[in-house]
Design a protein around this motif. Structure first.
Motif, PDB file in Angstrom:
ATOM      1  N   GLU A  40      -8.644   0.589  -0.216  1.00  0.00           N
ATOM      2  CA  GLU A  40      -8.481   2.061   0.264  1.00  0.00           C
ATOM      3  C   GLU A  40      -8.099   1.478   1.796  1.00  0.00           C
ATOM      4  O   GLU A  40      -8.540   0.629   2.577  1.00  0.00           O
ATOM      5  CB  GLU A  40      -9.535   2.719   0.280  1.00  0.00           C
ATOM      6  N   GLY A  41      -7.016   2.179   2.425  1.00  0.00           N
ATOM      7  CA  GLY A  41      -6.566   2.186   3.736  1.00  0.00           C
ATOM      8  C   GLY A  41      -5.708   1.000   3.980  1.00  0.00           C
ATOM      9  O   GLY A  41      -5.321   0.578   4.992  1.00  0.00           O
ATOM     10  N   LEU A  42      -5.276   0.205   2.756  1.00  0.00           N
ATOM     11  CA  LEU A  42      -4.237  -0.852   2.976  1.00  0.00           C
ATOM     12  C   LEU A  42      -3.055  -0.608   2.969  1.00  0.00           C
ATOM     13  O   LEU A  42      -2.207  -0.925   3.849  1.00  0.00           O
ATOM     14  CB  LEU A  42      -4.473  -2.009   2.001  1.00  0.00           C
ATOM     15  N   TYR A  43      -2.578   0.203   2.209  1.00  0.00           N
ATOM     16  CA  TYR A  43      -1.159   0.832   2.130  1.00  0.00           C
ATOM     17  C   TYR A  43      -0.087  -0.203   2.072  1.00  0.00           C
ATOM     18  O   TYR A  43       0.955  -0.320   3.019  1.00  0.00           O
ATOM     19  CB  TYR A  43      -0.786   1.718   3.395  1.00  0.00           C
ATOM     20  N   LEU A  44      -0.225  -1.069   1.158  1.00  0.00           N
ATOM     21  CA  LEU A  44       0.677  -2.316   1.050  1.00  0.00           C
ATOM     22  C   LEU A  44       1.782  -1.696   0.239  1.00  0.00           C
ATOM     23  O   LEU A  44       1.745  -0.874  -0.785  1.00  0.00           O
ATOM     24  CB  LEU A  44      -0.111  -3.615   0.129  1.00  0.00           C
ATOM     25  N   GLN A  45       3.038  -1.983   0.523  1.00  0.00           N
ATOM     26  CA  GLN A  45       4.276  -1.657  -0.241  1.00  0.00           C
ATOM     27  C   GLN A  45       5.326  -2.766  -0.741  1.00  0.00           C
ATOM     28  O   GLN A  45       5.799  -2.658  -1.467  1.00  0.00           O
ATOM     29  CB  GLN A  45       5.158  -0.988   0.890  1.00  0.00           C
ATOM     30  N   GLU A  46       4.840  -4.159  -0.125  1.00  0.00           N
ATOM     31  CA  GLU A  46       5.575  -5.186  -0.664  1.00  0.00           C
ATOM     32  C   GLU A  46       4.994  -5.858  -1.553  1.00  0.00           C
ATOM     33  O   GLU A  46       3.733  -5.956  -1.689  1.00  0.00           O
ATOM     34  CB  GLU A  46       6.162  -6.119   0.659  1.00  0.00           C
ATOM     35  N   ALA A  47       5.544  -6.379  -2.350  1.00  0.00           N
ATOM     36  CA  ALA A  47       5.153  -7.088  -3.512  1.00  0.00           C
ATOM     37  C   ALA A  47       4.378  -8.476  -3.198  1.00  0.00           C
ATOM     38  O   ALA A  47       3.473  -8.974  -3.858  1.00  0.00           O
ATOM     39  CB  ALA A  47       6.065  -7.278  -4.788  1.00  0.00           C
ATOM     40  N   ASP A  48       5.061  -9.092  -2.223  1.00  0.00           N
ATOM     41  CA  ASP A  48       4.523 -10.409  -1.598  1.00  0.00           C
ATOM     42  C   ASP A  48       3.027  -9.889  -1.041  1.00  0.00           C
ATOM     43  O   ASP A  48       2.130 -10.960  -1.168  1.00  0.00           O
ATOM     44  CB  ASP A  48       5.569 -11.006  -0.609  1.00  0.00           C
ATOM     45  N   SER A  49       2.986  -9.130  -0.179  1.00  0.00           N
ATOM     46  CA  SER A  49       1.603  -8.680   0.325  1.00  0.00           C
ATOM     47  C   SER A  49       0.735  -8.495  -0.828  1.00  0.00           C
ATOM     48  O   SER A  49      -0.587  -9.002  -0.698  1.00  0.00           O
ATOM     49  CB  SER A  49       1.856  -7.354   1.103  1.00  0.00           C
ATOM     50  N   MET A  50       1.066  -7.692  -2.017  1.00  0.00           N
ATOM     51  CA  MET A  50       0.188  -7.769  -2.948  1.00  0.00           C
ATOM     52  C   MET A  50      -0.317  -9.007  -3.518  1.00  0.00           C
ATOM     53  O   MET A  50      -1.539  -9.196  -3.925  1.00  0.00           O
ATOM     54  CB  MET A  50       0.990  -6.696  -3.955  1.00  0.00           C
ATOM     55  N   LEU A  51       0.880  -9.893  -3.842  1.00  0.00           N
ATOM     56  CA  LEU A  51       0.339 -11.140  -4.339  1.00  0.00           C
ATOM     57  C   LEU A  51      -0.334 -11.909  -3.459  1.00  0.00           C
ATOM     58  O   LEU A  51      -1.328 -12.707  -3.874  1.00  0.00           O
ATOM     59  CB  LEU A  51       1.692 -12.063  -4.601  1.00  0.00           C
ATOM     60  N   GLN A  52      -0.282 -11.780  -2.133  1.00  0.00           N
ATOM     61  CA  GLN A  52      -1.301 -12.469  -1.060  1.00  0.00           C
ATOM     62  C   GLN A  52      -2.636 -11.931  -1.375  1.00  0.00           C
ATOM     63  O   GLN A  52      -3.288 -12.804  -1.006  1.00  0.00           O
ATOM     64  CB  GLN A  52      -0.546 -12.312   0.216  1.00  0.00           C
ATOM     65  N   LEU A  53      -2.730 -10.666  -1.381  1.00  0.00           N
ATOM     66  CA  LEU A  53      -4.068  -9.964  -1.650  1.00  0.00           C
ATOM     67  C   LEU A  53      -4.764 -10.398  -2.851  1.00  0.00           C
ATOM     68  O   LEU A  53      -5.793 -10.545  -2.915  1.00  0.00           O
ATOM     69  CB  LEU A  53      -4.007  -8.612  -1.398  1.00  0.00           C
ATOM     70  N   LEU A  54      -3.998 -10.303  -3.889  1.00  0.00           N
ATOM     71  CA  LEU A  54      -4.632 -10.423  -5.188  1.00  0.00           C
ATOM     72  C   LEU A  54      -4.797 -11.789  -6.010  1.00  0.00           C
ATOM     73  O   LEU A  54      -5.533 -12.030  -6.820  1.00  0.00           O
ATOM     74  CB  LEU A  54      -4.156  -9.510  -6.122  1.00  0.00           C
ATOM     75  N   CYS A  55      -3.680 -12.584  -5.493  1.00  0.00           N
ATOM     76  CA  CYS A  55      -3.842 -14.152  -6.051  1.00  0.00           C
ATOM     77  C   CYS A  55      -4.005 -15.065  -5.247  1.00  0.00           C
ATOM     78  O   CYS A  55      -3.783 -16.500  -5.578  1.00  0.00           O
ATOM     79  CB  CYS A  55      -2.279 -14.123  -6.623  1.00  0.00           C
ATOM     80  N   THR A  56      -4.258 -15.025  -3.893  1.00  0.00           N
ATOM     81  CA  THR A  56      -4.544 -16.254  -3.062  1.00  0.00           C
ATOM     82  C   THR A  56      -6.148 -16.291  -2.911  1.00  0.00           C
ATOM     83  O   THR A  56      -6.776 -15.214  -2.647  1.00  0.00           O
ATOM     84  CB  THR A  56      -4.040 -15.879  -1.527  1.00  0.00           C
TER      85      THR A  56
END
Length: 344
Positions: A40-56
């Motif tokens: 909540e409150g992250l508001y990620l739009q780019e797929a790279d940012s989501m990959l950085q969050l979930l896969c790193t």
């Protein structure tokens, strides 16, 4: 490595990257639909940012995975607190791996998958399968994805003129070809006078034909006659029915019954004394069988009586209770004694 192999490998890498981006968007949307407090409150739009969050590998990623596991198994929340406070994060990692093994999603020793040290696609597939086990997460994610798809379709470039027309509504006249077609349909729907005259003439002809048929069929007249009076129309109907029945009978007689009607009557044999003699012999045989049956029954009854006399004791003249053989033996003894007295 040849140029073709390099090109093929590049295409495969691009396809894999595209698939990972689609999958990470789906997983991130599922986390938002499940109301995960860590996104909540992250508001990620780019797929790279989501990959950085979930896969790193990071503490934030570990907390997200721990929240998912505790949502599936609430007992894991207490284990998380104990592990983080006393034994360190490795215990929590092992417990999450054990939970994945119980859910048949991974092995108990797949610690690299829990820590985030494997390929992003494997991590995303693991997260996706875990999120489907959270109650209400799948339906919410699908509903959210449907809403986003609808909004994307509404605000597409080809639909912008429609929104402009909605903001400035005007009633445009029909195009020329539509208007001409509409006028042609109206003109074709107008009935012509010649067609109406033809229809009227046809109706009059039909009416006259029906009246003529009614006059010929007198039995259809509305003047009902009394049942006792034999009208000509009733005779005509009865004669027609009789004619039909006679024609049917003649056809059946010619096809099926004539061969039976032309036969000679059967002749009975005059030698009936043979059957009479056989009947008498059978009666005599039956009588003899009945007599033999009665003799057999009498013999059985007599045999039973004799057996009773020989076996069952009875009272004799002197009040002795003996069976017949004993009584005969007693009489023989008395006669022998009496004879000995006479000779002496």
């Amino acid at each position: 490595m040849t140029a073709e192999e390099e090109e093929e490998q590049f295409v495969l890498q691009m396809a894999g990257a595209l698939k990972e981006k689609q999958l990470v968007r789906h997983v991130y949307a599922a986390l938002q639909a499940a109301s995960c407090p860590l996104v909540e409150g992250l508001y990620l739009q780019e797929a790279d940012s989501m990959l950085q969050l979930l896969c790193t590998p990071s503490q934030h990623r570990t907390d997200i995975l721990a929240w998912i596991c505790s949502s599936i198994n609430p007992n894991l929340a207490n284990s998380k607190t104990i592990a983080m406070g006393f034994k360190g994060p490795d215990v929590l990692t092992k417990e999450m791996a054990v939970l994945g093994q119980e859910l048949m999603l991974c092995k108990a020793d797949d610690l690299d998958l829990i820590r985030g040290n494997v390929s992003p696609y494997s991590q995303l597939r693991f997260l996706e399968q875990l999120l489907t086990l959270i109650p209400g997460c799948k339906e919410s994610a699908v509903h959210r994805a449907d809403q986003e798809m609808l909004l994307n379709e509404l605000f597409a470039a080809e639909n912008l003129p429609n929104f402009t027309q909605m903001l400035k509504p005007t009633l445009d006249p029909w195009p020329a070809h539509i208007k001409a077609l509409h006028m042609a349909n109206k003109s074709s729907c107008k009935p012509s006078r010649e067609g109406a005259a033809d229809v009227t003439a046809l109706l009059q002809l039909t009416q006259s034909t029906l009246e003529q048929l009614k006059s010929e069929c007198e039995f259809l007249s509305s003047d009902a006659q009394s049942p006792g009076v034999l009208s000509p129309s009733s005779l005509r109907v009865a004669a027609c029915d009789l004619q039909v029945l006679m024609a049917t009978f003649c056809r059946v007689f010619e096809t099926d019954l004539r061969s039976y009607c032309s036969r000679d009557p059967p002749s009975f044999s005059t030698e009936t004394d043979v059957f009479q003699r056989i009947h008498q012999l059978l009666l005599a045989f039956i009588t003899e069988l009945e007599m033999l049956k009665e003799v057999s029954e009498a013999s059985v009854a007599m045999n039973e009586d004799v057996n009773k006399l020989q076996t069952q004791p009875r009272y004799w003249s002197r009040g002795d209770n003996r069976n017949l053989p004993d009584q005969l033996e007693e009489l023989t003894r008395r006669i022998r004694d009496f004879s000995s007295l006479l000779h002496s």
